[in-house]
Each structure stands twice: as structure tokens, then as C-alpha cells.
Design an enzyme around this catalytic site. Structure first.
Site, PDB file in Angstrom:
ATOM      1  CG  HIS A  42      24.139 -40.668  15.911  1.00 36.90           C
ATOM      2  ND1 HIS A  42      24.996 -39.849  16.619  1.00 36.90           N
ATOM      3  CD2 HIS A  42      22.965 -40.654  16.615  1.00 36.90           C
ATOM      4  CE1 HIS A  42      24.376 -39.386  17.690  1.00 36.90           C
ATOM      5  NE2 HIS A  42      23.139 -39.851  17.701  1.00 36.90           N
ATOM      6  CD  GLU A  43      19.263 -41.768  15.505  1.00 39.67           C
ATOM      7  OE1 GLU A  43      18.550 -42.451  16.270  1.00 39.67           O
ATOM      8  OE2 GLU A  43      19.710 -40.645  15.814  1.00 39.67           O
ATOM      9  CG  HIS A  46      20.858 -43.635  19.773  1.00 37.46           C
ATOM     10  ND1 HIS A  46      21.457 -43.259  20.948  1.00 37.46           N
ATOM     11  CD2 HIS A  46      20.910 -42.542  18.964  1.00 37.46           C
ATOM     12  CE1 HIS A  46      21.863 -42.005  20.862  1.00 37.46           C
ATOM     13  NE2 HIS A  46      21.551 -41.554  19.674  1.00 37.46           N
ATOM     14  CG  ASP A 136      22.169 -38.325  21.091  1.00 37.48           C
ATOM     15  OD1 ASP A 136      21.030 -38.827  21.119  1.00 37.48           O
ATOM     16  OD2 ASP A 136      23.015 -38.627  20.230  1.00 37.48           O
TER      17      ASP A 136
END
Length: 286
Positions: A42-43, A46, A136
Site C-alpha cells: 500500500h505504502e 504512495h 488516506d
């Protein structure tokens, strides 16, 4: 080739060590490993989006059910960029669903493991979209409110809304649902993160102003400000909105007006150190 330009510096938040101990005690280490991998993936979403836009990134801090990409770019980059960087994390979970579909078709993982991946992927996907800072969903809430209201007011609202929401969720959980230590720790952790950010709200606001003073903020529109001559500079700055240029009209007694540029106000405050003067006094004879 310098690998540090492409590989992020990753740190483990101390709260994650608590959950590692809990996982050993409760025999849920596989579940924790799956969650850790999903959070990292997930990170990286980003991180990849931020690198595309050439953001300056310090590191990535991982904690259970989420993480934080440490960057100074929030608040001064174009809002469209921030939206894309923010949703790049949740988008990774859609990729996980696709890989799970392939893994099931080609029987790469045991069905029990695949079910765990799908379960925690769904939990993380939904959890990170909850409008609570610094998830988020909370970042999207800040971006949405700051599109219509001053940055300072939007930031304060987001933090206060997040803390109130967390308290309500904790009360509902304690009264109506079975108590789980891990869930309790997560909500308390989020509350403490918001409490810390609330204490540092002045520094966040100063960083926002310094970016404008240095000319690093994106501008997309003009919004005039009408302020009383006895207003302090910080009272004027508290009306500043993201991506908006502010011609400032100072209203003196007798309805006399004088127009100044926001850059002149920032110059007076940060360079000339007019901390204890009103905006009317500084620009009366300029």
C-alpha cells in the site's frame, strides 16, 4: 546509479512491535505477516506516485493497518497531485485482488492462505478510506475541505473531526461489540497521532506559510481578502487558501482602503519580523 533515489527508507513504528508480540502469544503470526506485506505494498503505491511527481520523501513508517510516507510536500503541491498520491495507496489493493484472482486460477497459494489475504486486503482497503487523519480517507477529507475553506480552518477541522470520530467509535465498540485488544490499540494509536498533530498545528501552519513565502506553492485562481487595519498578520494569514493568490485590501477607519500583495505581507512577517504589529500599521505609509 544511486539506489537511495529509488528505494525508500523504511522504518518500523514501535506500536508494530507490540502487535508482533501479541501475534506470537496468540499464534497469529501468519496473519500479521500478511498484513505487514499488504501495508508495505500500500505504502509503495504512495511512494511510486510521489516519485513520479518528484516529491521529496524522507522515509516510510509502517504500523499495523497502515503507514505514513514522511514528506514535506503536503500543503504546497497542486491538489490534483496530492489526490493522486493519496489514492495511489488504496489502488494497490485493487491490484492485490487481481493477483489473488490469478493465484486462485493457477493454485499458487493454499486456499486458506488466499482467503486470509483477501480478508485482510478488504479490511485494509476499507479501513484506510475512513475519514480519519492520518488515514488516506482523512487526507482526502483535508483536501476536500481545503478546496473551499482556508487551510488553517480545514486542518483544524480534520484533526478535531478525527478525534471525535475515534472517541465515538471506541464508545460504540466497548458498549456493543466484543472487546478486542488489537482493535482497541489501533484506535488509541490513531487518537494519540491526532492529539500529537493537534499540538503541532501551529508548526504545520507555519510550514504552509513558509512554502508560500518561498514561492513553492501552486497557484490556481485569485481570491481577494478584505481585512480590518487592526488585524494581526496571523489573523490575515489564517484566511489563506490553498492554490489561491490573495490580493489583500486593508480597510482603515473612515472606510479608506489600501491594497497590498500577499507576498509583501509574508515578507513583512518573516523577513522584517513584524510579529507584534498590525497589518494596518505596517502598510500605512508604504
Amino acid at each position: 546509479m544511486n539506489l537511495t533515489n529509488y528505494v525508500p527508507s523504511i522504518h518500523i513504528h514501535p506500536v508494530l512491535y507490540i502487535f508482533i508480540v501479541i501475534s506470537f502469544i496468540t499464534g497469529t503470526f501468519l496473519e500479521l505477516f500478511i498484513i505487514f506485506f499488504l501495508v508495505l505494498f500500500h505504502e509503495l503505491g504512495h511512494y511510486t506516485a510521489a516519485k513520479v511527481f518528484k516529491w521529496r520523501i524522507k522515509n516510510i513508517v509502517l504500523w499495523v493497518f497502515g503507514g505514513v510516507m514522511d514528506t514535506d510536500e503536503h500543503g504546497n503541491k497542486p491538489m490534483k497531485e496530492e489526490v493522486l498520491v493519496t489514492i495511489a495507496g488504496p489502488f494497490q489493493h485493487l491490484i492485490i485482488y487481481f493477483f489473488c484472482f490469478l493465484a486462485e486460477a493457477f493454485q499458487i497459494f493454499p486456499l486458506s492462505v488466499l482467503e486470509l489475504i483477501l480478508y485482510y486486503n478488504t479490511i485494509l482497503f476499507i479501513f484506510n478510506l475512513i475519514p480519519i487523519w492520518p488515514l488516506d480517507g482523512g487526507k482526502l477529507l483535508l483536501l476536500l475541505t481545503s478546496a473551499y475553506f482556508p487551510f488553517k480552518k480545514s486542518y483544524h477541522f480534520t484533526i478535531l473531526f478525527s478525534m471525535v470520530t475515534i472517541v465515538i467509535v471506541l464508545i460504540i465498540q466497548l458498549l456493543f461489540f466484543p472487546f478486542t485488544l488489537s482493535s482497541f490499540f489501533i484506535w488509541i494509536f490513531l487518537f494519540m497521532e491526532n492529539r500529537t498533530d493537534w499540538k503541532q498545528r501551529f508548526y504545520v501552519f507555519m510550514r504552509f506559510l513558509l512554502r508560500r513565502y518561498d514561492g513553492e506553492s501552486s497557484i490556481n485562481g485569485v481570491v481577494p481578502l478584505h481585512v480590518a487595519s487592526e488585524s494581526s498578520f496571523l489573523e490575515v494569514f489564517s484566511q489563506f487558501r490553498r492554490e489561491k493568490k490573495h490580493p489583500i485590501y486593508i480597510i482603515y477607519p473612515g472606510n479608506e482602503r489600501k491594497s497590498v500583495d500577499e507576498s509583501d505581507c509574508l515578507q513583512s512577517y518573516f523577513y522584517e519580523k513584524a510579529y507584534n504589529h498590525t497589518i494596518g500599521d505596517i502598510f500605512l505609509y508604504k
